[in-house]
Scaffold this motif. Structure first.
Motif, mmCIF file in Angstrom:
data_model
loop_
_atom_site.group_PDB
_atom_site.id
_atom_site.type_symbol
_atom_site.label_atom_id
_atom_site.label_comp_id
_atom_site.label_asym_id
_atom_site.label_seq_id
_atom_site.Cartn_x
_atom_site.Cartn_y
_atom_site.Cartn_z
ATOM 1 N N MET A 84 5.382 9.471 3.384
ATOM 2 C CA MET A 84 4.608 8.840 4.455
ATOM 3 C C MET A 84 4.375 7.358 4.161
ATOM 4 O O MET A 84 4.435 6.527 5.063
ATOM 5 N N LEU A 85 4.130 7.018 2.900
ATOM 6 C CA LEU A 85 3.960 5.605 2.538
ATOM 7 C C LEU A 85 5.254 4.829 2.743
ATOM 8 O O LEU A 85 5.231 3.679 3.182
ATOM 9 N N ASP A 86 6.388 5.442 2.428
ATOM 10 C CA ASP A 86 7.673 4.789 2.678
ATOM 11 C C ASP A 86 7.847 4.497 4.164
ATOM 12 O O ASP A 86 8.305 3.417 4.543
ATOM 13 N N ARG A 87 7.474 5.453 5.011
ATOM 14 C CA ARG A 87 7.576 5.245 6.466
ATOM 15 C C ARG A 87 6.659 4.112 6.910
ATOM 16 O O ARG A 87 7.050 3.258 7.719
ATOM 17 N N LEU A 88 5.434 4.074 6.375
ATOM 18 C CA LEU A 88 4.488 3.013 6.714
ATOM 19 C C LEU A 88 5.009 1.659 6.249
ATOM 20 O O LEU A 88 4.958 0.673 6.985
ATOM 21 N N ARG A 89 5.558 1.620 5.044
ATOM 22 C CA ARG A 89 6.116 0.356 4.519
ATOM 23 C C ARG A 89 7.271 -0.149 5.391
ATOM 24 O O ARG A 89 7.400 -1.348 5.622
ATOM 25 N N ARG A 90 8.133 0.783 5.863
ATOM 26 C CA ARG A 90 9.248 0.372 6.730
ATOM 27 C C ARG A 90 8.713 -0.264 8.019
ATOM 28 O O ARG A 90 9.265 -1.249 8.498
#
Length: 147
Positions: free
Chosen positions: A36-42
């Motif tokens: 989920m953090l990877d998605r937010l960072r993208r």
């Protein structure tokens, strides 16, 4: 995702030069915090003026409701109609325990103000929770939680 705090500017009628936002994101069991953090960072990487400065994240956890530990906690609970709080998916310290493979739940006798503005607990609810916690080791010893 909940916007917990937004700070920026010095007056109501001006556009701030910068702003800071604090988000509170709770992950349900089975959801990977890193994914989920990877998605937010993208999403944020697409905005050059926005950056993530600090992150504290833990994946969602739970204890199977059929687990003997859950049954022991429920059995030790007060038996009258008083409100009790019992959560097998909550955060805090129990999430760390569950992440380490230790069954854990949050439980207490509560009031209708739990997790609301001006939250409070009565002395009676504290006494009843203490009684519940004193009964719990006896219930755990009598169960098959420890094999």
């Amino acid at each position: 995702m909940i916007l917990r705090k937004l700070i920026g500017g010095s007056a109501v009628n001006s556009v701030p030069q910068s702003a800071t936002a604090e988000l509170d994101v709770r992950f349900t069991p089975g959801v990977s915090a890193e994914e989920m953090l990877d998605r937010l960072r993208r999403c944020i990487d697409a905005e050059p003026a926005v950056e993530i400065v600090e992150v504290s994240a833990k994946s969602g956890t739970y204890v199977d409701p059929e687990h003997p530990f859950v049954n022991a906690v429920a059995t030790a609970a007060p038996s009258d109609d008083e409100a009790t709080t019992f959560c097998a998916t909550g955060g805090g310290d129990v999430k760390s325990l569950r992440s380490a493979g230790i069954p854990a739940v949050e439980s207490a006798v509560g009031t209708s103000t739990s997790h609301k503005a001006d939250e409070y607990i009565t002395s009676d609810a504290l006494d009843r929770t203490a009684t519940w916690y004193r009964r719990l080791p006896v219930q755990l010893a009598a169960s098959d939680v420890f094999g």
